[in-house]
Design an enzyme around this catalytic site. Structure first.
Site, PDB file in Angstrom:
ATOM      1  N   SER A 126       0.626  -1.032   0.069  1.00 27.27           N
ATOM      2  CA  SER A 126       0.018   0.033   0.053  1.00 27.27           C
ATOM      3  C   SER A 126       0.712   1.262  -0.140  1.00 27.27           C
ATOM      4  CB  SER A 126      -0.819   0.071   0.998  1.00 27.27           C
ATOM      5  OG  SER A 126      -0.242   0.112   2.405  1.00 27.27           O
ATOM      6  N   CYS A 127       0.507   2.394  -0.624  1.00 31.52           N
ATOM      7  CA  CYS A 127       1.179   3.792  -0.762  1.00 31.52           C
ATOM      8  C   CYS A 127       0.172   4.785  -0.347  1.00 31.52           C
ATOM      9  CB  CYS A 127       1.858   3.852  -2.105  1.00 31.52           C
ATOM     10  SG  CYS A 127       0.514   3.943  -3.425  1.00 31.52           S
TER      11      CYS A 127
END
Length: 506
Positions: free
Chosen positions: A8-9
């Site tokens: 995830s970013c």
């Protein structure tokens, strides 16, 4: 060995999926089965519980808190940022293998699923890094509101132009909400245009409160949400705009954090998060904004808007070149994000005309951000002998990433050959930014690339600017790589030639 991973970013758009692909490919290269759950902007499909049960270890390639982390309780793990997985997936795989062999368990047994918005700020990082992480928390939650609102407004203007001619764009902004409530006609193109415009304007209205609220959330967690949103709304009310939202976000976050650390009697603890913290922090933020700093910030915003709208000719072109160079420098890194945030927050300026400079800035930033991945795709397909097999495969994916305004599509190339790729990207992206300013293209939507081309004014000029920057960047990369070939590429070519010779002999 089998591994599971979560990626995830902050924005949940590019790095999330690039990390997943990189980990899967790196695992495949060494015979390790890797299954990745992407917790991106589009949501996520949880890993099959059986895959988790069968896994020997876990990789957290995440810049946000991992949802439902208790699923991985007891598994050896490594916790790295998403960029580490993109840049050095083999190293992350090796670290995970080492963790499995060392038998280090994940201390998350009994953890509750995350119900609040997620962020991940390194409390041990330097001040500058933490400020950037707090800011990006706000920006990442703000972008969907800007995208939805901007596209709806642009669509409203398009429909108005078809329905009402050259005067339709101005007329649609003057249609009152009461008309939509009482006299909306399905057969009227102007009514549909007004509906799109008003809905987009409402969505856009959340921009500053969301920015402020989630900056405060990044600092103080849940206690920061209420004063952050209130501060953002006050900023809009006094005309302080996004600058006021930035100030109230940090003010509310630190104030809520301070109050939440007060030592209070046990009987008061239960009402602290639902009454005391939001009440006191919201009051103080409102007091400071209304009485002390609201008007000065509003004046500063007016000055900034006047300065931008007063730019013309060579000054605009220089601004476009500067923003383009920033977009092409670190390809999704801090400098790239500064330019992008400047463009996105400029869209929230009150009272913008249909041809405001802020819309041209957004177009210049978007076009410049498309150049690097498209150029790497072009160069790796036109001169394959200068690129490794992995880069040639990345180049195929970079076409779509570039067209979609995902600058990170060029990161694998920049990681392998930084100075040649970044230098070329700087030149091509700055040229593109300057051309977009020169031809006067404007854009209300903060994302989308060619997929929102109908919403861009002078779309042919926009495409020309992207094409010119792409060709310049690709040509520079080819020239620089030809001057000093990559030893890895030469070794791969030697192996290919040997295999071809063996095949011919057989």
């Amino acid at each position: 060995m089998k591994l599971v991973a979560v990626s995830s970013c902050p924005t949940g758009i590019a790095h999330t999926y690039m990390a997943a692909e990189a980990l899967e490919q790196a695992g495949k290269a060494v015979g390790i089965e890797v299954h990745v759950e992407t917790q991106g902007a589009a949501g996520s499909t949880p890993l099959d519980p059986q895959l988790i049960a069968d896994a020997d270890g876990v990789i957290y390639a995440a810049d946000l808190e991992v949802k439902d982390k208790d699923r991985f309780a007891g598994k050896p793990f490594v916790d790295v940022g998403v960029k580490k997985a993109v840049h050095d997936a083999p190293g992350v795989i090796a670290a995970a293998v080492a963790a499995v062999e060392a038998g280090v368990p994940a201390p998350v047994a009994g953890a509750a699923p995350i119900a609040a918005p997620a962020t991940k700020v390194d409390r041990n990082a330097g001040v500058g890094t933490r400020i950037r992480q707090w800011l990006m928390t706000g920006v990442s939650y703000m972008i969907p509101f800007v995208a939805a609102g901007g596209i709806l407004i642009a669509l409203g203007f398009m429909v108005a132009q078809f329905a009402g001619g050259s005067d339709g764009v101005i007329a649609v902004t003057k249609v009152p909400v009461s008309h939509l409530l009482n006299d909306f006609s399905v057969a009227s193109g102007m009514d549909w245009a007004a509906l799109l415009f008003q809905t987009g304007a409402v969505a856009f209205g959340f921009l500053v409160p969301v920015l402020s609220g989630f900056i405060a959330y990044g600092i103080a967690d849940r206690p920061g949400l209420v004063p952050g949103f209130v501060g953002g709304a006050v900023s809009v009310a006094v005309g302080a705009g996004f600058l006021g939202g930035l100030v109230t976000g940090f003010m509310a976050g630190f104030l809520a954090l301070w109050i939440s650390r007060w030592k209070v009697a046990k009987g008061v603890r239960g009402i602290m998060p639902v009454v005391v913290i939001p009440l006191l922090s919201s009051f103080v933020v409102g007091l400071v904004m209304f009485v002390v700093i609201g008007q000065p910030i509003a004046s500063l915003m007016d000055g900034l808007s006047s300065w931008l709208n007063g730019l013309s000719g060579s000054n605009l072109i220089l601004l476009g070149a500067l923003l383009g160079a920033m977009m092409g420098f670190d390809l999704g890194g801090p400098i790239n994000k500064v330019a992008y945030t400047f463009a996105v927050t400029g869209l929230a300026t009150e009272g913008l005309g249909t041809d405001a400079v802020q819309y041209r800035i957004m177009a210049a930033v978007m076009a410049a951000g498309m150049v690097a991945p498209l150029a790497m795709a072009l160069a790796s397909s036109a001169r394959k002998k200068l690129f490794t097999h992995a880069e040639q495969e990345n180049g195929k994916a970079a076409w779509l990433l570039g067209l979609s305004f995902i600058s990170e599509g060029a990161i694998p190339f920049a990681a392998a050959d930084p100075w040649r790729v970044i230098l070329s990207s700087l030149v091509g992206s700055s040229v593109t930014g300057a051309i977009v300013m020169g031809v006067g293209s404007a854009q209300r939507a903060p994302h989308g690339g060619v997929w929102v081309l109908p919403l861009i004014s002078n779309p042919f000029g926009f495409l020309m600017a992207v094409a010119v920057g792409m060709v310049i960047t690709a040509a520079l990369v080819v020239v620089l790589k030809s001057a000093k070939p990559n030893p890895i590429v030469q070794a791969e070519q030697a192996v290919d030639e040997q295999q071809e010779l063996v095949a011919q002999t057989v």
